[in-house]
Motif scaffolding. Structure first.
Motif, PDB file in Angstrom:
ATOM      1  N   ASP A  51       0.829  -1.208   0.000  1.00 16.13           N
ATOM      2  CA  ASP A  51       0.000   0.000   0.000  1.00 16.13           C
ATOM      3  C   ASP A  51       0.863   1.258   0.000  1.00 16.13           C
ATOM      4  O   ASP A  51       0.575   2.233  -0.688  1.00 16.13           O
ATOM      5  CB  ASP A  51      -0.911   0.021   1.223  1.00 16.13           C
ATOM      6  CG  ASP A  51      -1.964  -1.097   1.163  1.00 16.13           C
ATOM      7  OD1 ASP A  51      -2.370  -1.430   0.030  1.00 16.13           O
ATOM      8  OD2 ASP A  51      -2.333  -1.605   2.213  1.00 16.13           O
ATOM      9  N   MET A  52       1.979   1.195   0.781  1.00 16.55           N
ATOM     10  CA  MET A  52       2.871   2.347   0.817  1.00 16.55           C
ATOM     11  C   MET A  52       3.528   2.590  -0.540  1.00 16.55           C
ATOM     12  O   MET A  52       3.724   3.729  -0.959  1.00 16.55           O
ATOM     13  CB  MET A  52       3.958   2.132   1.883  1.00 16.55           C
ATOM     14  CG  MET A  52       3.432   2.253   3.310  1.00 16.55           C
ATOM     15  SD  MET A  52       2.728   3.872   3.652  1.00 16.55           S
ATOM     16  CE  MET A  52       4.189   4.883   3.498  1.00 16.55           C
ATOM     17  N   THR A  53       3.858   1.498  -1.257  1.00 14.13           N
ATOM     18  CA  THR A  53       4.451   1.643  -2.584  1.00 14.13           C
ATOM     19  C   THR A  53       3.471   2.317  -3.538  1.00 14.13           C
ATOM     20  O   THR A  53       3.826   3.230  -4.289  1.00 14.13           O
ATOM     21  CB  THR A  53       4.867   0.274  -3.139  1.00 14.13           C
ATOM     22  OG1 THR A  53       5.803  -0.314  -2.252  1.00 14.13           O
ATOM     23  CG2 THR A  53       5.482   0.417  -4.518  1.00 14.13           C
ATOM     24  N   VAL A  54       2.224   1.891  -3.488  1.00 14.34           N
ATOM     25  CA  VAL A  54       1.200   2.508  -4.322  1.00 14.34           C
ATOM     26  C   VAL A  54       1.029   3.969  -3.955  1.00 14.34           C
ATOM     27  O   VAL A  54       0.906   4.846  -4.809  1.00 14.34           O
ATOM     28  CB  VAL A  54      -0.140   1.743  -4.177  1.00 14.34           C
ATOM     29  CG1 VAL A  54      -1.259   2.495  -4.903  1.00 14.34           C
ATOM     30  CG2 VAL A  54      -0.001   0.335  -4.714  1.00 14.34           C
ATOM     31  N   PHE A  55       1.059   4.210  -2.626  1.00  9.98           N
ATOM     32  CA  PHE A  55       0.921   5.591  -2.159  1.00  9.98           C
ATOM     33  C   PHE A  55       2.077   6.461  -2.689  1.00  9.98           C
ATOM     34  O   PHE A  55       1.872   7.573  -3.153  1.00  9.98           O
ATOM     35  CB  PHE A  55       0.903   5.605  -0.635  1.00  9.98           C
ATOM     36  CG  PHE A  55       0.835   6.988  -0.045  1.00  9.98           C
ATOM     37  CD1 PHE A  55      -0.365   7.687   0.021  1.00  9.98           C
ATOM     38  CD2 PHE A  55       1.990   7.601   0.434  1.00  9.98           C
ATOM     39  CE1 PHE A  55      -0.416   8.959   0.550  1.00  9.98           C
ATOM     40  CE2 PHE A  55       1.937   8.863   0.967  1.00  9.98           C
ATOM     41  CZ  PHE A  55       0.724   9.548   1.025  1.00  9.98           C
ATOM     42  N   ASP A  56       3.305   5.924  -2.585  1.00 11.37           N
ATOM     43  CA  ASP A  56       4.467   6.658  -3.075  1.00 11.37           C
ATOM     44  C   ASP A  56       4.370   6.933  -4.566  1.00 11.37           C
ATOM     45  O   ASP A  56       4.702   8.020  -5.047  1.00 11.37           O
ATOM     46  CB  ASP A  56       5.749   5.880  -2.778  1.00 11.37           C
ATOM     47  CG  ASP A  56       6.054   5.837  -1.286  1.00 11.37           C
ATOM     48  OD1 ASP A  56       5.486   6.690  -0.566  1.00 11.37           O
ATOM     49  OD2 ASP A  56       6.833   4.967  -0.870  1.00 11.37           O
ATOM     50  N   LEU A  57       3.949   5.923  -5.346  1.00 11.55           N
ATOM     51  CA  LEU A  57       3.827   6.088  -6.782  1.00 11.55           C
ATOM     52  C   LEU A  57       2.761   7.133  -7.134  1.00 11.55           C
ATOM     53  O   LEU A  57       2.927   7.930  -8.050  1.00 11.55           O
ATOM     54  CB  LEU A  57       3.489   4.756  -7.449  1.00 11.55           C
ATOM     55  CG  LEU A  57       4.614   3.712  -7.458  1.00 11.55           C
ATOM     56  CD1 LEU A  57       4.096   2.392  -8.033  1.00 11.55           C
ATOM     57  CD2 LEU A  57       5.792   4.219  -8.291  1.00 11.55           C
ATOM     58  N   THR A  58       1.662   7.106  -6.352  1.00 14.26           N
ATOM     59  CA  THR A  58       0.600   8.092  -6.606  1.00 14.26           C
ATOM     60  C   THR A  58       1.097   9.506  -6.340  1.00 14.26           C
ATOM     61  O   THR A  58       0.847  10.434  -7.117  1.00 14.26           O
ATOM     62  CB  THR A  58      -0.612   7.782  -5.705  1.00 14.26           C
ATOM     63  OG1 THR A  58      -1.064   6.458  -5.972  1.00 14.26           O
ATOM     64  CG2 THR A  58      -1.743   8.767  -5.970  1.00 14.26           C
ATOM     65  N   ALA A  59       1.847   9.658  -5.214  1.00 21.76           N
ATOM     66  CA  ALA A  59       2.398  10.976  -4.891  1.00 21.76           C
ATOM     67  C   ALA A  59       3.370  11.438  -5.964  1.00 21.76           C
ATOM     68  O   ALA A  59       3.389  12.614  -6.364  1.00 21.76           O
ATOM     69  CB  ALA A  59       3.084  10.929  -3.530  1.00 21.76           C
ATOM     70  N   LEU A  60       4.214  10.496  -6.447  1.00 23.91           N
ATOM     71  CA  LEU A  60       5.178  10.830  -7.493  1.00 23.91           C
ATOM     72  C   LEU A  60       4.475  11.231  -8.780  1.00 23.91           C
ATOM     73  O   LEU A  60       4.864  12.204  -9.451  1.00 23.91           O
ATOM     74  CB  LEU A  60       6.104   9.633  -7.736  1.00 23.91           C
ATOM     75  CG  LEU A  60       7.220   9.844  -8.764  1.00 23.91           C
ATOM     76  CD1 LEU A  60       8.158  10.956  -8.296  1.00 23.91           C
ATOM     77  CD2 LEU A  60       7.992   8.554  -8.981  1.00 23.91           C
ATOM     78  N   LEU A  61       3.424  10.479  -9.126  1.00 22.29           N
ATOM     79  CA  LEU A  61       2.675  10.789 -10.340  1.00 22.29           C
ATOM     80  C   LEU A  61       2.014  12.158 -10.241  1.00 22.29           C
ATOM     81  O   LEU A  61       2.031  12.952 -11.178  1.00 22.29           O
ATOM     82  CB  LEU A  61       1.634   9.699 -10.600  1.00 22.29           C
ATOM     83  CG  LEU A  61       0.726   9.894 -11.814  1.00 22.29           C
ATOM     84  CD1 LEU A  61       1.562   9.925 -13.092  1.00 22.29           C
ATOM     85  CD2 LEU A  61      -0.319   8.794 -11.898  1.00 22.29           C
ATOM     86  N   LEU A  62       1.426  12.416  -9.073  1.00 25.90           N
ATOM     87  CA  LEU A  62       0.764  13.700  -8.871  1.00 25.90           C
ATOM     88  C   LEU A  62       1.770  14.853  -8.950  1.00 25.90           C
ATOM     89  O   LEU A  62       1.507  15.913  -9.521  1.00 25.90           O
ATOM     90  CB  LEU A  62       0.062  13.705  -7.512  1.00 25.90           C
ATOM     91  CG  LEU A  62      -1.064  14.728  -7.319  1.00 25.90           C
ATOM     92  CD1 LEU A  62      -2.084  14.632  -8.427  1.00 25.90           C
ATOM     93  CD2 LEU A  62      -1.709  14.542  -5.963  1.00 25.90           C
ATOM     94  N   THR A  63       2.954  14.604  -8.371  1.00 27.43           N
ATOM     95  CA  THR A  63       4.007  15.610  -8.447  1.00 27.43           C
ATOM     96  C   THR A  63       4.402  15.875  -9.891  1.00 27.43           C
ATOM     97  O   THR A  63       4.597  17.022 -10.309  1.00 27.43           O
ATOM     98  CB  THR A  63       5.237  15.144  -7.655  1.00 27.43           C
ATOM     99  OG1 THR A  63       4.864  14.926  -6.296  1.00 27.43           O
ATOM    100  CG2 THR A  63       6.352  16.195  -7.717  1.00 27.43           C
ATOM    101  N   GLY A  64       4.530  14.784 -10.673  1.00 26.82           N
ATOM    102  CA  GLY A  64       4.879  14.930 -12.088  1.00 26.82           C
ATOM    103  C   GLY A  64       3.835  15.706 -12.858  1.00 26.82           C
ATOM    104  O   GLY A  64       4.167  16.545 -13.717  1.00 26.82           O
TER     105      GLY A  64
END
Length: 533
Positions: free
Chosen positions: A37-50
């Motif tokens: 779940d944390m990995t998905v969360f990190d990826l979502t944050a990274l995507l949103l940042t991008g």
């Protein structure tokens, strides 16, 4: 709940702060979240940042039109500006936008603010009445890599004024616009007519022959010599010029020099630079070098433009005068004079053949006038020109309707300037739309119709319209206009005197739609030049 602090540093792009995301400093994540779940969360944050970064970049790149600027098309893309709306033929697009936005409208070509001037009144106001504010050239990074803004065509300010003045003085010394040069052109025309006659009335493409023949006229001034029509080195030189002219049609290559680094060279930017260097280094520079050696060798130097220019350089050096007249800039000056003094006239002659094929009646009326004034026992001379009203009207109409430089060479504003109530900022690229004048229905009535009679008044004399500006107007008007008009008269009079122009036996007519690049050229075609009995 676990307090997870996400630190996001100050982000920068190209040295410019984008965002800090202050509201994201604390996020609350349930303790029950797994590593997945944390990995998905990190990826979502990274995507949103991008996404935020991309939107910020697009916002930074998006062209914004000031309320003080002339109106224009609204939707501009980042990087491209309005290039995606230009269409295959910008002349048609500009005609539509003129009807929609008026005689002055603005757009973005890439990130370059561009103002288009339409109609004779506006163009005259800018290029003549406010010439000081509209006589610079814009920055074309791809061209500047080769020219370094030197020479006549692309230079601006004091350098352009100095070099242009010197070139005009030297050209006048070598007979520009005088009978001395006319005699040299007549000799070249005689050879041109002889070569066409050798085709024995069979279909052929006159393009290369016309280019070399017309080029010989400026060569006699620049180099003090002419070239044989079979000279392979000179034919290769003309072919390279064709390539450069064709490749410069790419707005993307001109506005975005970084495209030369794209693998495969899809916009031919690297090829354009390479061809420029070949033309300057393998053809022009050796001629200049020989002239320098001969000039240093004593008084028996060739009597031509290059020698005269080099003497100016030496004189400025002797006077310890800071000057833009330099040996290093001479090859580019020669190249630009050569192109301006040959390609445009050769193209106009080809358009003349095209319109004669479509209008045989005009061709016969020109021949009848030639028979009445000149006959068959001698060649046309410049002394005949005042008596050749119909041929002059026909030549003028060809220049108008062919309109080989419809968008002129762009200008630029070295300072803020107001025109017709609008403020044009410093550094704006300005396009004097000559098409809007030469095809203005208010001036010409039926601009799409080939009708030489429009230039002949009720008294039978030639009408000179102020709106007839195929060579542009103002300080940046073509300095070779007098040479071009002289060449067109002598070539066309001799061609019509000796030949009747007919399509090939299969009746295939040339296209009236040209190829729009740096200039507007006819598409390749063949015709028959049948000797008159």
């Amino acid at each position: 709940m676990t307090n997870v602090k996400l630190f996001m540093s100050r982000l920068t792009f190209l040295g410019r702060e984008v965002t800090r995301f202050p509201s994201w400093e604390y996020l609350y994540v349930p303790q029950s979240l797994t590593d997945h779940d944390m990995t998905v969360f990190d990826l979502t944050a990274l995507l949103l940042t991008g996404v935020v970064l991309l939107l910020s970049l697009l916002l930074w790149l998006y062209p914004r039109r000031s309320s003080r600027l002339p109106p224009g098309p609204g939707f501009a893309l980042p990087l491209l500006g309005h290039l995606h709306l230009m269409g295959k033929d910008p002349r048609a697009t500009f005609r539509k936008w003129r009807r929609q936005y008026g005689d002055i409208f603005s757009l973005y070509m890439g990130r370059q603010l561009t103002v288009v001037l339409n109609g004779h009144k506006v163009i005259k106001e800018a290029l003549v009445k406010q010439a000081h504010a509209f006589s610079d050239r814009p920055v074309f990074p791809l061209n500047d890599l080769v020219s370094e803004k030197k020479g006549i065509v692309l230079a601006s300010g004091a350098e352009w004024k100095t070099v242009r003045k010197a070139c005009l003085e030297i050209l006048r010394d070598f007979g520009m616009g005088t009978n001395l040069l006319a005699q040299k052109i007549q000799e070249e025309v005689t050879e041109y007519i002889r070569t066409i006659a050798s085709k024995n009335g069979k279909p052929f493409d006159v393009t290369r022959l016309t280019q070399i023949s017309v080029s010989n006229n400026i060569c006699s001034i620049l180099f003090g010599k002419r070239f044989d029509y079979d000279d392979q080195e000179f034919k290769d030189f003309m072919k390279a010029i064709d390539t450069v002219v064709a490749n410069q049609d790419s707005s993307v290559g001109a506005l975005f020099p970084f495209v030369r680094h794209i693998p495969g060279d899809p916009f031919k930017a690297r090829k354009t630079i390479c061809d420029y260097r070949v033309l300057l280094d393998t053809f022009i520079q050796p001629i200049v070098t020989r002239h320098i050696q001969e000039l240093d060798g004593g008084p028996n130097s060739p009597d031509d433009f290059i020698t005269a220019y080099l003497r100016r350089v030496r004189q400025d050096e002797a006077d310890q005068k800071v000057s833009y007249i330099t040996e290093t800039g001479l090859p580019l000056v020669i190249f630009q004079l050569f192109g301006a003094g040959s390609e445009t006239t050769a193209t106009t002659l080809r358009w003349a053949v095209v319109y004669f094929l479509y209008h045989p009646g005009v061709q016969e009326k020109c021949h009848q006038e030639i028979m009445e004034v000149i006959g068959v026992d001698r060649s046309p001379t410049m002394q005949d020109r005042p008596e050749m009203t119909y041929l002059e009207a026909t030549t003028t109409e060809i220049l108008r309707i062919a309109n080989i430089a419809p968008l002129n060479i762009p200008h630029a504003t070295p300072c803020d300037v107001r025109i017709s109530g609008w403020t044009i900022p410093k550094g704006t690229m300005v396009i004097p739309n000559l098409d809007s004048v030469l095809y203005d229905p208010v001036v010409w009535g039926d601009p799409d119709t080939f009708r030489p009679e429009r230039f002949i008044g009720p008294d039978g004399k030639l009408i000179r319209y102020e709106e007839f500006i195929p060579f542009s107007t103002g300080r940046r008007a073509c300095l070779g206009e007098s040479l071009a008009r002289m060449e067109l008269f002598l070539y066309l009079a001799a061609m019509i005197q000796h030949f009747r122009f007919l399509p090939p036996e299969d009746g295939q007519m040339p296209s009236l739609e040209g190829i729009l690049g740096v200039i507007c050229s006819p598409k390749p075609f063949t015709f028959r030049a049948v000797p008159r009995l």
